[in-house]
Design a protein around this motif. Structure first.
Motif, short mmCIF file in Angstrom:
data_model
loop_
_atom_site.label_atom_id
_atom_site.label_comp_id
_atom_site.label_asym_id
_atom_site.label_seq_id
_atom_site.Cartn_x
_atom_site.Cartn_y
_atom_site.Cartn_z
N LYS A 138 -4.20 79.99 8.73
CA LYS A 138 -5.32 80.61 8.48
C LYS A 138 -5.76 80.64 6.67
O LYS A 138 -6.71 80.15 6.27
CB LYS A 138 -5.39 81.01 9.64
CG LYS A 138 -5.10 80.81 10.79
CD LYS A 138 -5.77 81.75 12.15
CE LYS A 138 -5.44 81.13 13.45
NZ LYS A 138 -5.71 80.13 13.74
N MET A 139 -4.83 81.53 6.21
CA MET A 139 -5.64 81.45 5.19
C MET A 139 -5.69 80.40 4.04
O MET A 139 -6.32 80.38 2.79
CB MET A 139 -5.34 82.76 4.43
CG MET A 139 -5.30 83.38 5.09
SD MET A 139 -7.03 84.64 5.24
CE MET A 139 -7.19 84.44 6.93
N GLN A 164 -6.04 77.56 4.56
CA GLN A 164 -7.15 76.28 5.29
C GLN A 164 -8.59 77.30 4.79
O GLN A 164 -9.66 76.39 5.35
CB GLN A 164 -7.10 75.72 6.58
CG GLN A 164 -5.73 75.18 6.99
CD GLN A 164 -5.16 74.62 8.58
OE1 GLN A 164 -6.22 75.08 9.49
NE2 GLN A 164 -4.36 74.52 8.93
N LYS A 165 -8.63 78.27 4.61
CA LYS A 165 -10.23 79.24 4.33
C LYS A 165 -11.22 78.64 3.01
O LYS A 165 -10.06 78.99 2.13
CB LYS A 165 -9.75 80.73 4.54
CG LYS A 165 -11.25 81.59 4.62
CD LYS A 165 -11.39 81.31 5.84
CE LYS A 165 -11.15 81.71 7.18
NZ LYS A 165 -12.07 81.00 8.26
N GLU A 166 -11.84 78.09 3.63
CA GLU A 166 -13.05 77.33 2.47
C GLU A 166 -13.47 78.76 1.72
O GLU A 166 -13.42 80.06 2.37
CB GLU A 166 -13.76 76.42 3.17
CG GLU A 166 -13.68 75.99 3.74
CD GLU A 166 -14.53 74.62 3.76
OE1 GLU A 166 -15.60 74.88 3.78
OE2 GLU A 166 -14.30 73.25 4.39
N LEU A 193 -12.55 80.79 0.02
CA LEU A 193 -11.16 82.61 -0.58
C LEU A 193 -10.88 82.18 -1.92
O LEU A 193 -10.08 80.83 -1.92
CB LEU A 193 -10.71 82.00 0.98
CG LEU A 193 -9.28 83.52 1.02
CD1 LEU A 193 -9.80 84.48 1.47
CD2 LEU A 193 -7.78 82.88 1.40
N ASP A 237 -2.38 87.13 9.48
CA ASP A 237 -3.17 85.83 9.02
C ASP A 237 -4.09 85.98 10.53
O ASP A 237 -5.21 85.59 9.36
CB ASP A 237 -2.37 84.71 9.09
CG ASP A 237 -2.55 83.51 8.57
OD1 ASP A 237 -3.62 83.14 7.67
OD2 ASP A 237 -2.50 82.85 9.75
N ASP A 250 -7.78 86.16 10.26
CA ASP A 250 -8.94 85.11 10.41
C ASP A 250 -9.98 85.25 10.92
O ASP A 250 -11.50 85.02 10.79
CB ASP A 250 -8.41 84.18 10.11
CG ASP A 250 -9.24 82.97 11.41
OD1 ASP A 250 -9.18 81.89 9.57
OD2 ASP A 250 -9.00 82.15 12.05
N ILE A 287 -12.93 87.34 9.63
CA ILE A 287 -14.14 86.64 8.20
C ILE A 287 -14.89 85.31 9.48
O ILE A 287 -15.82 85.46 9.00
CB ILE A 287 -13.25 85.51 7.45
CG1 ILE A 287 -12.26 86.80 6.84
CG2 ILE A 287 -13.66 84.65 6.98
CD1 ILE A 287 -11.44 85.58 5.76
N ASN A 288 -13.95 85.23 10.38
CA ASN A 288 -14.98 84.01 11.24
C ASN A 288 -16.31 84.97 11.96
O ASN A 288 -17.36 84.53 12.19
CB ASN A 288 -13.70 83.68 12.44
CG ASN A 288 -13.44 82.83 11.82
OD1 ASN A 288 -14.06 82.63 10.28
ND2 ASN A 288 -12.37 82.33 12.54
N ASN A 293 -18.48 85.72 9.41
CA ASN A 293 -19.31 84.58 8.61
C ASN A 293 -20.52 84.07 9.71
O ASN A 293 -21.59 83.13 9.33
CB ASN A 293 -18.53 83.04 8.62
CG ASN A 293 -18.44 81.84 8.15
OD1 ASN A 293 -19.33 82.40 7.37
ND2 ASN A 293 -18.36 80.36 8.30
N TRP A 297 -13.37 86.40 0.48
CA TRP A 297 -13.48 85.74 1.04
C TRP A 297 -15.31 85.48 0.80
O TRP A 297 -15.80 86.87 0.65
CB TRP A 297 -13.51 85.35 2.26
CG TRP A 297 -14.49 84.46 3.36
CD1 TRP A 297 -14.04 83.56 3.50
CD2 TRP A 297 -15.45 84.76 3.74
NE1 TRP A 297 -15.28 82.94 4.35
CE2 TRP A 297 -16.38 83.51 4.21
CE3 TRP A 297 -16.78 86.04 3.94
CZ2 TRP A 297 -17.24 83.48 5.15
CZ3 TRP A 297 -18.08 86.04 4.82
CH2 TRP A 297 -17.79 84.64 5.35
#
Length: 417
Positions: free
Chosen positions: A116-117, A119-121, A123, A285, A289, A292-293, A296, A341
């Motif tokens: 997941k990290m 693919q994280k934008e 970051l 991970d 994620d 962060i979600n 966000n 992030w």
């Protein structure tokens, strides 16, 4: 059936004590670790009953005596911090546990432990961060205060980044899956709102708390009023017992301790223990994620900092070290993951800081630099700010890095073996 006597006679007590001492003195001869006899003996003193109890009691007493003596000075400490931005903001500091950088696929590990990290934008991963403390008790106060490890006890005379944000007008929250006693407790207490999942109250109903349970109070915090929020989240992460740190559906790398029990120091089952450890990284991970979600979704200026307190020994060489108790830290304890992030709103607000973070992400940094980096990311001004210690600044300077080991002795973390 004989009953155990309520009290041993003086003669028997002496015999038991002498016998126990002899056993502790002999055990190091059968320890094949690459240490001299007296270092092995000290390790037994710290970890074997009954001497471990005496050592722990003395250590705790000394800690609390120091913290009590410095309470007045600490209470009177002020950063004189201020922040001019009146927009809605959320800053989160997630502190991991026993998490090794070289076991993250984000940093090149051969297993996909951080999908997941990867693919994280938005970051930024820092690939040259070292911890300044070999135990949580030392590592976390340094993260929170930016204090130099060679002057560790100075942290008891000042406040932490929690109070820095509080002075700047932020509502502060401490959400933890650990007990946070000793040196950490004085800084956790600075927060106005505290949630402890590993507290005695929670243990009455549950012995092991899943890190995912921390998401519930985090969601509640998001629904509370306030334009400015600063949140510290402390995970159980990858702390031993590894098999208890993640649910069954994250038992990906097998065989693991979920199905094959081993002792913590069972070198012959290194593969099983490592598999179990890697599963904890995989779960962290997902937790990170999820955090962060949640942040966000608020659509405000926000940033999530993640850093581990220290690394972990996993029988990496002929010394056969495990966990993180060696009084001279190994080279596997120092390197830790550190990521930042930021939301799209933060990207617009902190263009300079993010540019500098990307320029500095490969430079030699220490966990003591997080304090200054997070302060500058949030544009908080205060009298003790040192731009040479902020990764958000073009003034950042690489310096020799040190780590606290046993008895508060410091070692150059780039020279560890």
């Amino acid at each position: 059936m004989k009953k155990v006597p309520e009290q041993l006679s003086y003669k028997k007590s002496v015999k038991v004590s002498v016998f126990s001492f002899l056993i502790i003195s002999i055990i190091p001869f059968f320890d094949d670790a690459d240490y001299d006899y007296f270092r092995k003996l000290r390790a037994r003193y710290y970890s074997v009953f009954p001497t471990s109890v005496l050592y722990a009691a003395n250590s705790v007493y000394a800690q609390y005596q120091i913290m009590d003596e410095t309470k007045t000075e600490r209470d009177q400490f002020k950063f004189n911090a201020k922040q001019s931005n009146s927009q809605k903001q959320i800053y989160v500091l997630v502190i991991g546990e026993s998490d090794r950088r070289d076991h993250w696929s984000l940093y090149g590990y051969h297993r996909n432990t951080t999908p997941k990290m990867l693919q994280k934008e938005n970051l930024i991963p820092f690939n040259n961060m070292n911890t300044a403390g070999y135990l949580t008790e030392f590592a976390v106060p340094i993260i929170l205060t930016g204090i130099d490890p060679s002057n560790f006890l100075q942290h008891t005379k000042q406040k932490s980044i929690v109070s820095l944000f509080k002075e700047a007008g932020f509502e502060t929250y401490w959400i933890s899956n650990q007990t946070d006693f000793g040196h950490i407790s004085i800084h956790a207490a600075e927060s106005r709102n505290r949630y402890f999942f590993a507290s005695d109250e929670n243990r009455k109903t549950k012995n092991i708390n899943d890190d995912s349970e921390l998401l519930l109070p985090l969601n509640k915090v998001m629904n509370q009023p306030g334009n400015k929020k600063f949140i510290v989240i402390k995970l159980q992460g990858s702390h031993y017992d590894y098999a208890k740190r993640y649910p069954n559906n994250f038992d990906v790398f097998k065989p693991s301790n979920k199905t094959v029990p081993t002792s913590a120091n069972d070198f012959k089952n290194k593969e099983i223990i490592t598999n179990t450890y890697d599963n904890t990284v995989l779960y962290t991970d997902t937790i990170l994620d999820s955090i962060i979600n949640i942040i966000n979704k608020q659509n405000v200026i926000s940033s999530v900092f993640y850093i581990s307190d220290h690394g972990e020994d996993l029988f990496d060489d002929e010394r056969r070290l495990s966990q993180h108790a060696a009084e001279i830290p190994s080279k596997y304890i120092a390197p830790i993951p550190f990521t930042i992030w930021y939301s799209n709103q933060c990207k617009q607000n902190a263009t300079y800081q993010i540019q500098q973070l990307n320029l500095n992400k490969g430079k030699k940094a220490s966990s003591q630099h997080l304090f200054y980096t997070l302060a500058e990311m949030a544009e908080i001004q205060f009298q003790y700010f040192d731009s040479t210690k902020s990764l958000c600044s073009k003034a950042f300077i690489e310096k020799p890095r040190y780590i606290i080991g046993g008895n508060l002795k410091t070692f150059n973390s780039d020279s560890l073996k």
